[in-house]
Motif scaffolding. Sequence first.
Motif, short mmCIF file in Angstrom:
data_model
loop_
_atom_site.label_atom_id
_atom_site.label_comp_id
_atom_site.label_asym_id
_atom_site.label_seq_id
_atom_site.Cartn_x
_atom_site.Cartn_y
_atom_site.Cartn_z
N THR A 255 0.89 -1.16 0.02
CA THR A 255 -0.01 0.02 -0.01
C THR A 255 0.83 1.28 0.04
O THR A 255 0.34 2.49 0.11
N GLU A 256 2.00 1.15 -0.18
CA GLU A 256 3.01 2.34 -0.05
C GLU A 256 3.12 3.12 -1.38
O GLU A 256 3.49 4.11 -1.62
N PHE A 257 2.80 2.38 -2.32
CA PHE A 257 2.95 2.73 -3.93
C PHE A 257 1.68 3.56 -4.11
O PHE A 257 0.64 3.08 -4.15
N GLN A 258 1.80 4.83 -4.28
CA GLN A 258 0.60 5.54 -4.73
C GLN A 258 0.42 6.29 -6.14
O GLN A 258 1.62 6.88 -6.61
N GLU A 265 -1.17 0.73 -10.63
CA GLU A 265 -1.47 0.17 -9.55
C GLU A 265 -1.68 -1.22 -9.31
O GLU A 265 -0.98 -2.14 -8.51
N GLU A 266 -2.34 -1.81 -10.56
CA GLU A 266 -2.32 -3.22 -10.72
C GLU A 266 -0.98 -3.74 -11.12
O GLU A 266 -0.85 -4.86 -10.56
N ASN A 267 -0.27 -3.14 -11.70
CA ASN A 267 1.12 -3.60 -11.96
C ASN A 267 1.86 -3.89 -10.76
O ASN A 267 2.73 -4.72 -10.48
N LEU A 271 3.31 -7.26 -9.01
CA LEU A 271 4.83 -7.25 -8.55
C LEU A 271 4.89 -7.61 -6.79
O LEU A 271 5.91 -8.52 -6.78
N VAL A 272 3.92 -7.37 -6.17
CA VAL A 272 3.95 -7.99 -4.79
C VAL A 272 3.86 -9.19 -4.64
O VAL A 272 4.30 -9.95 -3.89
N MET A 273 2.73 -9.83 -5.44
CA MET A 273 2.31 -11.00 -5.69
C MET A 273 3.48 -11.88 -5.93
O MET A 273 3.65 -13.00 -5.35
#
Length: 332
Positions: A255-258, A265-267, A271-273
């Motif tokens: 949730t840090e990427f704004q 945001e979907e990309n 990347l987190v997954m």
Amino acid sequence: MLKAFEKTTVFALTTPSETALIDLKKEELAIAFHWFLRLENSKYKIPYPPRIAKNHKSHGEFLHALFVLCEGVHSRQRYLGLVIPYPDAMTWFKVLLDEYEKVLIASVLNADSIQDRKTDQRKTTDDESKKKRGCPKKYGERFNLADVETWHSPDERTQIQQTTCKGRLLNITILAWHQMLMRGTKHQKMYRHPFTLLKIHVTDDTNQSLWKPMWLIVIGDLRGEISLTVANHCYRQRFDIEHMLRFSKQRLLMTEFQTPDVEHEENWIRLVMLAYAQLWAAKDLATHLPRPWERYLKPHNDKIVTPSVVQRDFQRIISEIGTPLEFGLQSH
């Protein structure tokens, strides 16, 4: 055109009440005819208060559609060369309007006789006279989760066994009641959404209950295609998903990427997954790196390696395995 409407058909009236009703029908038809004139000429002003006139607009649209039909009939008459004693479309419209007025007045004259027949039918039928008014019954017998006495026999029953990651054997009994309903609200009519009610009871190898029974519902048009075993398994995955989301928010910066761009945001979520999947793939390569306050813990005292443990040692794992960039440089 207004003169064509002024001529009305005279009926033999019997009672003052019928006379009043017929006058009311004629008044409504007159307002509708003014709407018809308004549709023919937008500048025409209806000689009635707007709050009264607006209730008869649909009736006027019907008369206008009737007049358009008469124009079509008259054009067809001239095209075929038929000799009919109606020289123009207005004459056609006047004839149909007279018949329409007769039907309205006849409905008033026949209303009393129709009501009398309905009254006689109600009197001759005892069952109909005993029927209760109101909405038909939608719910069956009461089913209280906390009261076993209110439970009826389950429609389906299944038993399965599962072994946990720590080697513990679990006996799972699933009972199912189909086509169940719950109380809704004024705005949410829950009786339109039947569901399958599940009761899941877990015991150990000694037949002792491990937890309180868990109640689930399976709702939707395709609920019949989901077996009891699949429903239980899918709900158990909920805990793994919640732990993954919590870990991703706290340790993987989910949730840090704004960004205002939804695609970006979907990309980032993908990347987190991917990072989480790499931690899972490297769980067998990680070594125990305890925190200063965890020195008393024995290394690998648990068969389950958490993502946090793998993340602490992930820098060493990457340095030993290498990255695709390093392999690319070595090939050159």
